[in-house]
Design an enzyme around this catalytic site. Structure first.
Site, PDB file in Angstrom:
ATOM      1  N   ASP A  78       5.093   6.408  -1.696  1.00  0.00           N
ATOM      2  CA  ASP A  78       4.838   6.426  -0.495  1.00  0.00           C
ATOM      3  C   ASP A  78       5.371   7.584   0.333  1.00  0.00           C
ATOM      4  O   ASP A  78       4.860   8.537   0.962  1.00  0.00           O
ATOM      5  CB  ASP A  78       5.326   5.117   0.115  1.00  0.00           C
ATOM      6  N   GLU A 110       2.547  -5.328   6.657  1.00  0.00           N
ATOM      7  CA  GLU A 110       2.975  -4.316   7.811  1.00  0.00           C
ATOM      8  C   GLU A 110       1.799  -3.965   8.902  1.00  0.00           C
ATOM      9  O   GLU A 110       1.999  -4.154  10.058  1.00  0.00           O
ATOM     10  CB  GLU A 110       3.697  -3.239   7.506  1.00  0.00           C
ATOM     11  N   ASP A 111       0.639  -3.634   8.283  1.00  0.00           N
ATOM     12  CA  ASP A 111      -0.298  -2.937   9.382  1.00  0.00           C
ATOM     13  C   ASP A 111      -1.554  -3.732   9.076  1.00  0.00           C
ATOM     14  O   ASP A 111      -2.493  -3.275   9.977  1.00  0.00           O
ATOM     15  CB  ASP A 111      -0.812  -1.622   8.705  1.00  0.00           C
ATOM     16  N   HIS A 129       0.989  -2.035  -0.191  1.00  0.00           N
ATOM     17  CA  HIS A 129       2.379  -1.846   0.205  1.00  0.00           C
ATOM     18  C   HIS A 129       2.373  -1.720   1.809  1.00  0.00           C
ATOM     19  O   HIS A 129       3.191  -2.057   2.238  1.00  0.00           O
ATOM     20  CB  HIS A 129       3.082  -0.612  -0.393  1.00  0.00           C
ATOM     21  N   ASP A 130       1.197  -1.392   2.351  1.00  0.00           N
ATOM     22  CA  ASP A 130       1.425  -1.573   3.882  1.00  0.00           C
ATOM     23  C   ASP A 130       0.412  -2.775   4.563  1.00  0.00           C
ATOM     24  O   ASP A 130       0.378  -3.150   5.670  1.00  0.00           O
ATOM     25  CB  ASP A 130       0.723  -0.289   4.608  1.00  0.00           C
ATOM     26  N   HIS A 155      -4.532   6.744   1.775  1.00  0.00           N
ATOM     27  CA  HIS A 155      -3.017   6.960   1.702  1.00  0.00           C
ATOM     28  C   HIS A 155      -2.607   5.761   0.645  1.00  0.00           C
ATOM     29  O   HIS A 155      -1.899   6.246  -0.328  1.00  0.00           O
ATOM     30  CB  HIS A 155      -2.538   6.570   3.056  1.00  0.00           C
TER      31      HIS A 155
END
Length: 173
Positions: free
Chosen positions: A107, A54-55, A50-51, A28
């Site tokens: 995204d 957050e992840d 980008h994540d 992704h």
């Protein structure tokens, strides 16, 4: 830090993670990054990361310490979810920053791919389609049609018809 090094960092950070349809998560972020290639290496890096805040266990400070350019880290921080902030508020905040807007468009485009959404249960598919469509209203208006077309042509060409319809209807693009 260059794109290859950031790709390796992202691959390590997301190792063992899978998206909602069971695909390794790194695919992704690489798809998002690919859509940002026309805008330069720093946006590609932001797409790859980008994540990550957050992840994963990575923090913005750790990214800076690892040598990730500040522009990239700032973009990643802008697109990172914050507890208690509704999605619509987040999208409007993102739309104030050109780099973050382009990352979020990529995204959104990848998450909206028909081959991905078709694998979700109908209720979830409909809910996410409405959520992503609402985000596109804000993000596409902030970016402009040419930049939107550049990203979605790479990440999800099925959205080009939606972009053309909005343009012909005189809607914000």
């Amino acid at each position: 830090m260059n794109v290859a090094e950031v790709d390796a960092l992202a691959a390590t950070a997301h190792a063992g993670q899978f998206d909602t349809i069971g695909v390794p998560y790194i695919e992704h972020v690489r798809a998002v990054a690919a859509g940002l290639a026309p805008f330069g290496d720093e946006l590609v890096m932001a797409g790859l990361l980008h994540d990550v805040i957050e992840d994963t266990d990575w923090t913005a400070e750790q990214l800076r310490e690892a040598g990730v350019p500040d522009r990239v880290v700032c973009t990643v921080e802008t697109v990172t979810n914050q507890r208690g902030v509704p999605y619509e508020v987040k999208v409007r905040r993102i739309a104030l920053n050109r780099d973050a807007t382009l990352v979020k468009i990529a995204d959104n485009a990848h998450n909206s791919r028909p081959d991905r959404s078709a694998q979700l249960p109908e209720g979830q598919r409909a809910r996410l389609a409405a959520k992503y469509r609402g985000a596109r209203d804000v993000l596409w208006a902030a970016a402009g049609a040419l930049d939107v077309a550049t990203v979605i042509n790479i990440v999800n060409p099925s959205l080009l018809d939606e972009l053309r319809e909005r343009q012909s209807a005189g809607s914000p693009s």
